[in-house]
Design an enzyme around this catalytic site. Structure first.
Site, PDB file in Angstrom:
ATOM      1  N   CYS B 132       5.686  -2.338  -4.688  1.00  0.00           N
ATOM      2  CA  CYS B 132       4.679  -3.158  -4.547  1.00  0.00           C
ATOM      3  C   CYS B 132       3.394  -2.889  -5.248  1.00  0.00           C
ATOM      4  O   CYS B 132       2.819  -2.101  -4.712  1.00  0.00           O
ATOM      5  CB  CYS B 132       4.434  -3.643  -3.156  1.00  0.00           C
ATOM      6  SG  CYS B 132       2.869  -4.677  -2.862  1.00  0.00           S
ATOM      7  N   CYS B 135      -0.072  -3.288  -3.529  1.00  0.00           N
ATOM      8  CA  CYS B 135      -0.385  -2.512  -2.270  1.00  0.00           C
ATOM      9  C   CYS B 135      -0.334  -0.936  -2.819  1.00  0.00           C
ATOM     10  O   CYS B 135      -1.240  -0.536  -2.113  1.00  0.00           O
ATOM     11  CB  CYS B 135       1.206  -2.435  -1.507  1.00  0.00           C
ATOM     12  SG  CYS B 135       1.735  -4.101  -1.142  1.00  0.00           S
ATOM     13  N   ASP B 136       0.028  -0.543  -3.541  1.00  0.00           N
ATOM     14  CA  ASP B 136       0.415   0.941  -4.086  1.00  0.00           C
ATOM     15  C   ASP B 136      -0.437   1.337  -5.176  1.00  0.00           C
ATOM     16  O   ASP B 136      -0.406   2.536  -5.474  1.00  0.00           O
ATOM     17  CB  ASP B 136       1.597   1.514  -3.938  1.00  0.00           C
ATOM     18  CG  ASP B 136       2.399   1.286  -2.436  1.00  0.00           C
ATOM     19  OD1 ASP B 136       1.526   1.036  -1.607  1.00  0.00           O
ATOM     20  OD2 ASP B 136       3.635   1.007  -2.535  1.00  0.00           O
TER      21      ASP B 136
END
Lengths: 315, 315
Positions: B132, B135-136
């Site tokens: 992701c 997200c990261d």
């Protein structure tokens, strides 16, 4: 010139700022006051993961999160007087006379609930007078309450409150409803719901908290219905003026029309939260946050694609 | 017979349970394992209001919230083998042989990310291998990373990571992209993005964490690209089997098709979270939570109206 101008300091705006900062977009977030509708929630029971939190405390956490990205996020409390389209973006005119330019916009100004304008309404707001059945019904277990209104939100509100309350009066100034007849019949058939029709609320009365609703005409001999709470469900007023001034279309209920990417009908302009048609018009912290995330993702895609990509995130 | 059967123990399912419990609906929530995709997030930086929280801790909070309503919510960890339509509702068949009946369903089973199947991928999952970018990416400031894939999510992923990373290799097994050409060109023109085409990932190598990606054919003389992280963006596999068995339509990408009320195409069946087409396919904690709230509201409206009202919440 900022990458994105976010207008609105509520759950939607702050979440959008968190996401835009994480995308390394330079972000300007502005609003007339902090915290939006969330500030009025004494007790929030439906922000997932927090069994009980005060609305202002939750909004403070949202704000601090948005401001945790250093220079990436500029936060300003100011009234945005107007917006104009400029080459390559948009210009905000603040009340101070200052202007701020950005390549894209996220409208997250929320909405306000329509008020009755009855005496006692403001005085007992948060002390028995509430504008959100979904948010507050749970606090009226085994109590007697009035729900005011004649549209879907009032009928839905009465149904929600009737799940938990001992007795519900649905007070409506007319004899017919704008809500779906089938649903009206179902709610009316409930043992603990009484329809009080062709009555206006003359006054909301109480001491420390609400104790009753005074009607303009007696109902079954009573001029004042004794109640512990009053749910006013007569609609919302989304803050769409700035959006309209840019040519953004509204939906049939008067909210900013957005697609699945939270894009308005004007390129480069996105929306999130209660001001929009998103999430089925279900205005909650959780839906505002979800929409704020989607809007920021769409802004990112829009900027990366040089304006060709209106935000369709691909799974 | 329960009012609602929620299938899936992630952010969407637990939020739906919070809302359905607050509507006083008897709720059965079941899934094969707790916490869904959220369990894999070592560090969550984009759940609004929590600057930093571990995924499993956040999911524990969601679960505890859902379980705070006493008898209203029944929680079970079990594999749902099949579902059948019965008179007035639906019947779940659990692997144990037990059955559970309910009037409505919310599918919230999430999706899994497609894996490459390359050696080292599982070993370094969470240690440099991630699925992701949104997200990261933020954790790879000034690092060198590889993004794997050729669709929109890979190109978007490369663009997101390029905002923060020093150097990005976009590795794609073909020379042409499924993503929009205009956007591909924009990403390729970035100084810190290098396209590595017609190459497969032979192995992900490292010690404690990822140190490199070994290719099946050398690129500019290098067999192994030295990287600090590998973003695998080759699509999602939504868990739609149970939905399909009830006749729910899928969208063009293979997700459960839902409308704005999170209603599937089968009456009484709703969806929320990553398994659905909602929130523009943007799979995040915040969007899953928002959709869970909408789905529960729609279930409430559906039940109250005796199945006539497919969930349109009115503002």
């Amino acid at each position: 010139m900022y990458d994105v101008l976010i207008i609105g300091l509520g759950a939607a705006g702050y979440t959008a700022a968190v996401y835009s900062a994480r995308y390394k977009l330079s972000t300007f977030i502005v609003g007339a006051e902090e915290g939006g509708m969330g500030m009025t929630a004494a007790e929030v029971g439906n922000w997932p993961g927090d069994i009980d939190v005060r609305g202002p405390d939750l909004m403070e956490r949202f704000k601090n999160h948005a401001l945790s990205f250093g220079d990436l996020v500029t936060h300003k409390i100011a009234w945005v007087k107007s917006i104009e389209k400029i080459d390559g973006g948009f210009r905000l005119h603040l009340e101070s006379g200052d202007t701020v330019d950005g390549k894209t916009i996220i409208f997250a100004m929320g909405s306000s609930k329509r008020h009755l304008g009855a005496p006692g309404e403001e005085e007992f707001s948060g002390k028995g007078v509430t504008y959100c059945a979904t948010c507050d019904a749970f606090f009226y277990r085994n109590k007697t309450v009035a729900v005011i209104g004649g549209g879907d939100s009032a009928v839905e509100g009465a149904a929600i409150v009737a799940q938990v309350a001992k007795q519900v009066y649905l007070i409506h100034r007319r004899s017919d409803f704008r809500a779906e007849p089938y649903w009206v019949d179902r709610v009316q058939s409930r043992d603990n719901v009484t329809f009080v029709l062709e009555r206006n609320v003359a006054e909301i009365v109480g001491n420390e908290r609400v104790t009753g609703v005074k009607l303009d005409k007696p109902f079954e001999g009573q001029e004042t219905l004794a109640v512990d709470g009053v749910f006013i469900e007569i609609g919302s007023l989304p803050s769409t003026e700035l959006g309209k001034s840019l040519g953004c279309a509204l939906d049939s209920k008067g909210f900013l029309q957005v697609d699945g990417a939270m894009a308005t009908t004007v390129p480069g302009v996105f929306g999130a939260g209660d001001v929009t048609s998103g999430s089925n018009h279900f205005a909650q912290f959780a839906t505002a946050a979800g929409e704020g995330a989607v809007a920021a993702n769409s802004v990112f895609n829009y900027l990366q694609s040089g304006g060709k990509h209106e935000g369709g995130h691909m799974a």
